[in-house]
Design a protein around this motif. Structure first.
Motif, PDB file in Angstrom:
ATOM      1  N   VAL A   7       0.836  -1.197   0.000  1.00  0.00           N
ATOM      2  CA  VAL A   7       0.000   0.000   0.000  1.00  0.00           C
ATOM      3  C   VAL A   7       0.874   1.251   0.000  1.00  0.00           C
ATOM      4  CG1 VAL A   7      -1.738   1.293   1.262  1.00  0.00           C
ATOM      5  CG2 VAL A   7      -1.914  -1.173   1.115  1.00  0.00           C
ATOM      6  N   MET A  16       0.839   6.766  -6.569  1.00  0.00           N
ATOM      7  CA  MET A  16      -0.310   7.658  -6.769  1.00  0.00           C
ATOM      8  C   MET A  16       0.068   9.105  -6.460  1.00  0.00           C
ATOM      9  SD  MET A  16      -3.735   5.591  -5.588  1.00  0.00           S
ATOM     10  CE  MET A  16      -3.372   5.565  -3.848  1.00  0.00           C
ATOM     11  N   LEU A  49      -7.376   5.930 -14.828  1.00  0.00           N
ATOM     12  CA  LEU A  49      -8.253   5.226 -13.893  1.00  0.00           C
ATOM     13  C   LEU A  49      -8.243   3.733 -14.130  1.00  0.00           C
ATOM     14  CD1 LEU A  49     -11.407   7.465 -13.551  1.00  0.00           C
ATOM     15  CD2 LEU A  49      -9.926   6.642 -11.723  1.00  0.00           C
ATOM     16  N   LEU A 100      -5.183  -8.515  -0.279  1.00  0.00           N
ATOM     17  CA  LEU A 100      -5.412  -7.933   1.049  1.00  0.00           C
ATOM     18  C   LEU A 100      -6.762  -8.357   1.626  1.00  0.00           C
ATOM     19  CD1 LEU A 100      -4.768  -5.773   3.274  1.00  0.00           C
ATOM     20  CD2 LEU A 100      -5.952  -4.161   1.814  1.00  0.00           C
ATOM     21  N   SER A 144     -15.636   0.740  -5.937  1.00  0.00           N
ATOM     22  CA  SER A 144     -14.368   1.416  -6.153  1.00  0.00           C
ATOM     23  C   SER A 144     -14.307   1.974  -7.575  1.00  0.00           C
ATOM     24  CB  SER A 144     -13.234   0.425  -5.915  1.00  0.00           C
ATOM     25  OG  SER A 144     -12.033   0.882  -6.456  1.00  0.00           O
ATOM     26  N   GLY A 169     -14.155   5.892  -8.755  1.00  0.00           N
ATOM     27  CA  GLY A 169     -13.126   6.451  -9.628  1.00  0.00           C
ATOM     28  C   GLY A 169     -13.739   7.097 -10.854  1.00  0.00           C
ATOM     29  N   LEU A 218      -8.034  14.420  -6.705  1.00  0.00           N
ATOM     30  CA  LEU A 218      -6.974  13.420  -6.850  1.00  0.00           C
ATOM     31  C   LEU A 218      -6.881  12.533  -5.617  1.00  0.00           C
ATOM     32  CD1 LEU A 218      -4.354  15.691  -8.616  1.00  0.00           C
ATOM     33  CD2 LEU A 218      -5.493  13.703  -9.614  1.00  0.00           C
ATOM     34  N   VAL A 248      -9.643  10.023  -5.751  1.00  0.00           N
ATOM     35  CA  VAL A 248      -9.368   8.830  -6.555  1.00  0.00           C
ATOM     36  C   VAL A 248      -8.490   7.863  -5.767  1.00  0.00           C
ATOM     37  CG1 VAL A 248      -8.204   8.007  -8.628  1.00  0.00           C
ATOM     38  CG2 VAL A 248      -9.706  10.001  -8.743  1.00  0.00           C
ATOM     39  N   MET A 249      -7.520   8.410  -5.035  1.00  0.00           N
ATOM     40  CA  MET A 249      -6.668   7.533  -4.208  1.00  0.00           C
ATOM     41  C   MET A 249      -7.525   6.755  -3.209  1.00  0.00           C
ATOM     42  SD  MET A 249      -3.568  10.047  -3.157  1.00  0.00           S
ATOM     43  CE  MET A 249      -2.627  10.959  -4.360  1.00  0.00           C
ATOM     44  N   MET A 259      -9.432   3.685  -4.161  1.00  0.00           N
ATOM     45  CA  MET A 259      -8.708   2.422  -4.359  1.00  0.00           C
ATOM     46  C   MET A 259      -8.754   1.617  -3.058  1.00  0.00           C
ATOM     47  SD  MET A 259      -7.984   2.641  -7.439  1.00  0.00           S
ATOM     48  CE  MET A 259      -9.013   3.946  -8.054  1.00  0.00           C
ATOM     49  N   VAL A 260      -9.337   0.428  -3.132  1.00  0.00           N
ATOM     50  CA  VAL A 260      -9.635  -0.325  -1.912  1.00  0.00           C
ATOM     51  C   VAL A 260      -8.414  -0.511  -0.997  1.00  0.00           C
ATOM     52  CG1 VAL A 260     -10.478  -2.513  -1.019  1.00  0.00           C
ATOM     53  CG2 VAL A 260     -11.605  -1.449  -2.968  1.00  0.00           C
ATOM     54  N   PRO A 261      -7.262  -0.978  -1.511  1.00  0.00           N
ATOM     55  CA  PRO A 261      -6.155  -1.237  -0.572  1.00  0.00           C
ATOM     56  C   PRO A 261      -5.693   0.041   0.124  1.00  0.00           C
ATOM     57  CG  PRO A 261      -5.707  -2.174  -2.738  1.00  0.00           C
ATOM     58  CD  PRO A 261      -6.914  -1.321  -2.889  1.00  0.00           C
ATOM     59  N   PHE A 262      -5.629   1.134  -0.625  1.00  0.00           N
ATOM     60  CA  PHE A 262      -5.197   2.377  -0.004  1.00  0.00           C
ATOM     61  C   PHE A 262      -6.227   2.838   1.025  1.00  0.00           C
ATOM     62  CE2 PHE A 262      -4.869   7.055   0.178  1.00  0.00           C
ATOM     63  CZ  PHE A 262      -3.587   7.126   0.703  1.00  0.00           C
ATOM     64  N   ASN A 263      -7.499   2.674   0.675  1.00  0.00           N
ATOM     65  CA  ASN A 263      -8.562   3.067   1.595  1.00  0.00           C
ATOM     66  C   ASN A 263      -8.437   2.331   2.921  1.00  0.00           C
ATOM     67  OD1 ASN A 263     -11.350   2.799   2.821  1.00  0.00           O
ATOM     68  ND2 ASN A 263     -11.712   4.379   1.288  1.00  0.00           N
ATOM     69  N   ALA A 267      -5.964   4.403   4.788  1.00  0.00           N
ATOM     70  CA  ALA A 267      -6.229   5.825   5.047  1.00  0.00           C
ATOM     71  C   ALA A 267      -7.580   6.077   5.696  1.00  0.00           C
ATOM     72  CB  ALA A 267      -6.138   6.608   3.736  1.00  0.00           C
ATOM     73  N   PHE A 300      -6.046  11.675   6.992  1.00  0.00           N
ATOM     74  CA  PHE A 300      -5.969  11.772   5.528  1.00  0.00           C
ATOM     75  C   PHE A 300      -7.362  12.041   4.969  1.00  0.00           C
ATOM     76  CE2 PHE A 300      -5.803  10.436   1.146  1.00  0.00           C
ATOM     77  CZ  PHE A 300      -4.522  10.770   0.732  1.00  0.00           C
TER      78      PHE A 300
END
Lengths: 216, 862
Positions: free
Chosen positions: A23, A30, A76, A90, B343, B347, B390, B393-394, B397-401, B404, B409
């Protein structure tokens, strides 16, 4: 200052396990991409303001088509594909949970129950073996909490009436910080916990010690 | 007229066509129209129904709440500036952040855009007012009283403290026994009445109240934005209102919708909340984007490029926004494939947003751009909003979510989106339209330093907050240990917060300076090309002395020339007809003039009705349920008191409207604004009911599998009730047919009155035989569904009774059938909801029969 975010006991950008590492890598990619897009928008603004001639005759349609549709669409698509693959590892991998450690959120502390270790229970400190995947079953005894060890990756909510699952791994033995991420009332801010990752060969002893304490 | 209604053989009266009122000189026309449209002075101001007056009041009230929310933000930043600050404790802090979010969302952002819409829309569309001025006033009072309840609770130290999205079970009576949660649930729902009235009003006003010739594809772009936003509100707010009702019922009456031990599910609240909550973000952003789409063409000196593309993009945003609420719930344990769908949808919404941004850039490229203060603020908007998009959009994204989510954040992201997407455009819009309100031109001296303070301060606060979040700081913590290493970032964020506050203080000073010392101008200081600049500035109460005929797209006009002609009374309705307040309604698509809409005079009724509604809310808050019932009766009676001034006791036939054309008054037209308002009200109502049915299915299928006690639904009673509702609807429709055919509708109306009451009489024993609804969520859902149907049947009977009253009072004739047609719409909906609801209950009770068949369950939980 940016460095401050990269260190610290709770930093998602100081990964200590594969999930958090992936991540964090995704984040850096990103972040770089976002910086480029942001700058591109302002370069475009400067051009349309000062030198629209650079865009040729009747640039409106092309601006909308490329800037509004084609470019963001392509970016995207790439991003979603990458995130999906990562997400499969994950989220989807967390399904099976034989021998999972049971994580119990209650106001305002975390307890951990270790199956197969003679009823060992610990509160406030989570013991895991380093270097291997650890499955967690997360439940709540009262309100919604969220179980999060930033340096190992991903969080999952503890919801009354539900069981949620997550798999994490610490690459090396050490101590990591854990927090409750979902607002749960008065002492939400105090609902930290400590994660101790032990060398795998010593893990059984640790659990046995815990079982003895619990038994007393 | 009453005689004619009872005598079917009398010939219909043929009204003599009235002649056009005399033409007046511009000065005398101004005086006559001002006398007709003006708001009385002194205490009479409380009777205001005028859109210019109320629009300004909405804007000022919203700004006051913005200041309150901002002060709370500063207190939050004081507390978080360093680790282990001993400024306030968690109990106070939790009220601060909950109120900051709630105030900014419900008492600032939505009402602020409503204020702009109410003030500007009629002027942009070439109408003299909104479609329902008294509803505007009622909405205003609901908003102010609801907001006052919330702020009073804050002062009293019992403000909501469960976070602005009020997740249960934390907000349930078990974990929040005080009235804190009730203040939120009741107060915010009270305020939402004004959001719904505004949504209905905006929808109908845009669709019907435009200048003749302004076909739907010639509307100014902001009208499109507001129309689409209002539609989103009609479908976005009902799930939240339902959720609030259910949670309040759980808190007050122990109906276990969200209690997992009794078949409820806390996740149902999250679904209902975010089903509203995500569209809400776009409901806030889109009106601001509409304002941007008005300002950019003015300063680029070129019409908006890609007008149709932008309209399609806005529709796409609206559509998508209802399909991505789950991205607030990525970490609740939903299967990954479902997450991936939401997701992708999250996006995807970046694309129509990017289309709008590049349409603005394209407009600048095509034109000859010119710098002024609003453009500076729009530059700030672009920078801040693009960053927010931006990071959005991050987060999609499921893994980043998973990393964060619920950290600072997210706090940073949502402030970039909302401040970037709403506050900066609204600041620009203030500088752009303030000259319209004041008649004084914009000054730059303080506006520029105010911008830089706000812009730098904001970014210092929130850009760093992304990093704080990634460093692991969860949101909503009142303190943090020094060892966490979050001190430096937080201190800088706090410094930035105070810079921002200073910037806003400078902005307020600037506004005061402009009000006092701005240079006066004649008309259209920005050389804009839309109709709102054709009114005199500051605008008179009647907005336009005459209504123009539009022959081109509404952003290609010359307001200067049009304004002069209109002031001379050249155009439609350029006269005073007996002091009546008249504007025109047009055919929805083509813009051909269709009806003369006669608007109501200033009245204290909206204030009185708002006070009665407020009494209901307060009575519920303090659990005085008998008082609440009395208040409800008073509210209903006051609403009925609105009606005698509507319609007429004699047929008028087509009236001259100027330009050699005629149109009937709206109560003699087939589809007047109020007919459409009823349709949209029912659409919102159906959404609420649909959300309830969704909740029932969700609990039965996805919720915790706690065995349900059997639900006994006597089929004979259900079928009888359904049949009575359908027959009532048929009777109401038949009454309309009788009336239009010139015959007496009395008997049919009587049937339409009695039949729904019969349905109620049949449903009451069903509710009575249900047993204790607090035992299990499925029973509670059944109980609420039945109560909903009973309430609708009662209101249907009320409509029929109202029809009889109006008939006796002489308001009805073959050409004046509106009152009955409104009632027939309600009857029809009640019958449809009755069939759907009863079928749903049968399905639910079948599920209840199937579920206990699981071995090992007999009654209570294992």
């Amino acid at each position: 200052m940016a460095l401050a975010a990269c260190g610290g006991p709770y930093s998602a950008l100081a990964p200590a396990g594969p999930v958090a590492a992936n991540v964090a890598l995704l984040w850096w990619i990103m972040a770089a991409g976002a910086t480029i897009i942001f700058l591109a928008v302002f370069v475009a603004l400067a051009i349309v303001w000062r030198r629209p001639a650079l865009l040729g005759a009747a640039p409106e349609r092309r601006l909308i088509l490329w800037g509004g549709l084609a470019l963001p669409g392509a970016i995207l698509l790439l991003l979603l594909a990458a995130a999906f693959v990562l997400g499969e590892r994950l989220v989807a991998a967390a399904r099976e949970d034989e021998g999972a450690i049971e994580v119990i959120g209650r106001r305002w502390e975390w307890s951990f129950r270790y199956p197969g270790a003679a009823g060992a229970v610990s509160t406030g400190t989570l013991h895991i073996p380093a270097g291997e995947d650890v499955a967690f079953r997360v439940i709540s005894e009262d309100v919604i909490h969220a179980f999060w060890i930033p340096r190992l990756g991903g969080k999952i909510d503890a919801i009354p009436g539900h069981v949620t699952r997550i798999r994490l791994r610490a690459d090396a033995p050490g101590v990591y910080g854990g927090v409750c991420a979902e607002f749960c009332g008065t002492d939400h801010a105090a609902m930290f916990f400590r994660v101790e990752a032990h060398p795998p060969e010593r893990y059984a002893d640790v659990l046995a010690g815990l079982a003895r304490e619990t038994g007393q | 007229m009453t005689e004619r209604m009872t005598d079917p053989d009398a010939p219909p009266a043929t009204p003599t066509p009235p002649s056009e009122p005399p033409r007046l000189s511009p000065i005398r026309l101004h005086k006559a129209l001002s006398a007709a449209w003006g708001t009385p002075p002194g205490l009479g101001r409380l009777s205001a129904v005028n859109h210019t007056v109320l629009g300004k009041r909405f804007i000022i009230a919203a700004f006051v709440f913005f200041a309150i929310g901002g002060a709370l933000a500063m207190l939050i930043r004081v507390q978080l500036a360093t680790s282990e600050t001993a400024f306030v404790g968690p109990d106070v802090y939790n009220q601060f952040f909950t109120m900051h979010g709630s105030v900014m969302m419900f008492l600032f952002a939505i009402p602020m855009f409503e204020g702009f819409a109410i003030y500007l829309l009629p002027k942009m569309l070439g109408a003299r007012d909104m479609a329902f001025p008294r509803l505007t006033a009622y909405g205003f009072w609901c908003y102010v009283f609801g907001g006052a309840i919330l702020v009073a609770a804050l002062v009293a130290g019992v403000a909501p403290n469960g976070g602005w999205f009020m997740y249960t079970p934390l907000t349930s009576s078990t974990y929040t026994p005080g009235i804190n949660s009730d203040v939120w649930l009741l107060g915010v729902t009270f305020v939402e009445i004004s959001a719904l009235t505004a949504a209905i009003e905006i929808t109908v006003s845009v669709l019907k109240l435009r200048a003749p010739g302004m076909s739907i594809d010639r509307m100014p772009i902001m009208a499109w934005y507001l129309l689409i936003t209002a539609f989103m509100m009609l479908f976005g707010f009902p799930p939240l209102i339902l959720g609030s009702i259910l949670l309040e019922l759980e808190r007050a009456a122990d109906l276990p919708f969200f209690d997992p031990l009794r078949g409820g599910d806390p996740l149902l609240w999250q679904h209902l909340f975010w089903l509203f909550g995500h569209p809400e973000v776009y409901i806030i952003f889109l009106p601001a984007a509409g304002a941007v789409s008005m300002m950019i063409p003015t300063f680029a000196r070129h019409e908006l490029v890609g007008y149709r593309t932008v309209v399609v993009a806005v529709m796409a945003v609206a559509f998508l926004s209802f399909g991505l609420w789950v991205h607030h719930m990525f970490t609740v344990g939903i299967p990954h494939l479902a997450l991936a769908f939401f997701s992708a949808a999250s996006g995807l919404v970046a694309i129509p947003t990017a289309v709008q941004i590049f349409a603005w850039l394209g407009t600048i490229a095509a034109g000859r751009p010119r710098y002024d203060v609003p453009m500076l603020y729009l530059g700030g908007f672009l920078a801040v909003f693009v960053i927010g998009g931006l990071t959005g959009v991050m987060l999609a994204m499921v893994p980043f979510n998973f990393q964060a989510h619920d950290t600072h954040f997210v706090v940073a992201h949502l402030h970039y989106v909302l401040v970037g997407g709403f506050v900066f455009p609204m600041l620009a819009a203030t500088y752009y339209w303030l000259p319209h309100i004041t008649g004084r031109a914009c000054e730059r001296r303080l506006a520029v330093p105010a911008f830089w303070l706000i812009f730098v301060g904001f970014n210092l606060t929130f850009f760093l907050m992304h990093l704080t979040g990634l460093a692991g700081m969860p949101r909503r913590v009142w303190t943090y240990p020094e060892s966490a290493g979050w001190d430096g970032l937080n201190l800088l964020s706090s410094v930035g917060g105070f810079l921002t506050a200073m910037g806003f203080a400078l902005f307020v000073m600037d506004i005061v300076v402009q009000l006092r010392f701005g240079r006066r101008f004649r008309r259209n200081p920005w050389q804009a090309r839309t109709l709102e600049w054709a009114t005199p500035t500051p605008p008179p109460a009647y907005a336009f002395a005459a209504l123009p005929r539009i022959a081109d797209r509404a952003d290609r006009l010359d307001p200067g020339a049009i304004g002069v002609a209109l002031a001379r009374g050249e155009g439609y309705l350029g006269f005073d007809r007996d002091g009546r307040m008249e504007t025109l309604a047009v055919e929805m698509a083509s813009g051909a003039p269709q009806q003369v809409v006669v608007l109501p005079k200033p009245t204290y009724l909206p204030l009185a009705t708002g006070l009665a509604t407020g009494a209901v809310v307060l009575a519920l808050l303090f659990k005085l349920y008998l008082v609440a019932l009395l208040g409800l009766a008073a509210t209903l009676a006051l609403f009925l008191a609105w009606t005698p001034s509507c319609g007429a006791r004699a047929d008028s036939g087509p009236l001259p409207i100027g330009m050699g054309e005629t149109a009937p008054p709206h109560w003699e037209a087939a589809r007047p604004p109020s007919w459409w308002a009823m349709v949209f009200t029912l659409a919102a109502d159906a959404t609420l009911f649909g959300s309830l049915l969704f909740g029932g299915v969700f609990l039965a299928v996805v919720g915790p599998a706690v065995p349900a006690p059997p639900i006994v639904l006597p089929p004979a009673l259900l079928i009888g009730a359904g049949a009575a509702l359908v027959a009532g609807a048929a009777a109401a429709a038949f009454a309309v047919r009788r009336l239009v055919a010139g015959r007496s509708p009395a008997a049919a109306l009587l049937a339409a009155l009695v039949l729904p009451l019969a349905a109620v009489a049949l449903l009451l024993p069903v509710i009575g035989g249900l047993g204790d609804p607090t035992l299990h969520a499925s029973r509670a859902v059944t109980f609420v569904t039945l109560a909903y149907l009973i309430l609708h049947a009662l209101i249907a009977a009320l409509f029929a009774g109202f029809g009889l009253w109006r008939m006796r009072a002489g308001f009805l004739s073959a050409t004046r059938s509106l009152d009955l047609r409104l009632g027939a719409l309600w009857h029809g909906y009640s019958a449809a909801a009755g069939i759907a609801g009863l079928a749903f209950l049968c399905g639910l009770s079948l599920l209840g029969v199937v579920l206990p068949a699981v071995p090992g369950v007999e009654g209570g939980p294992p």
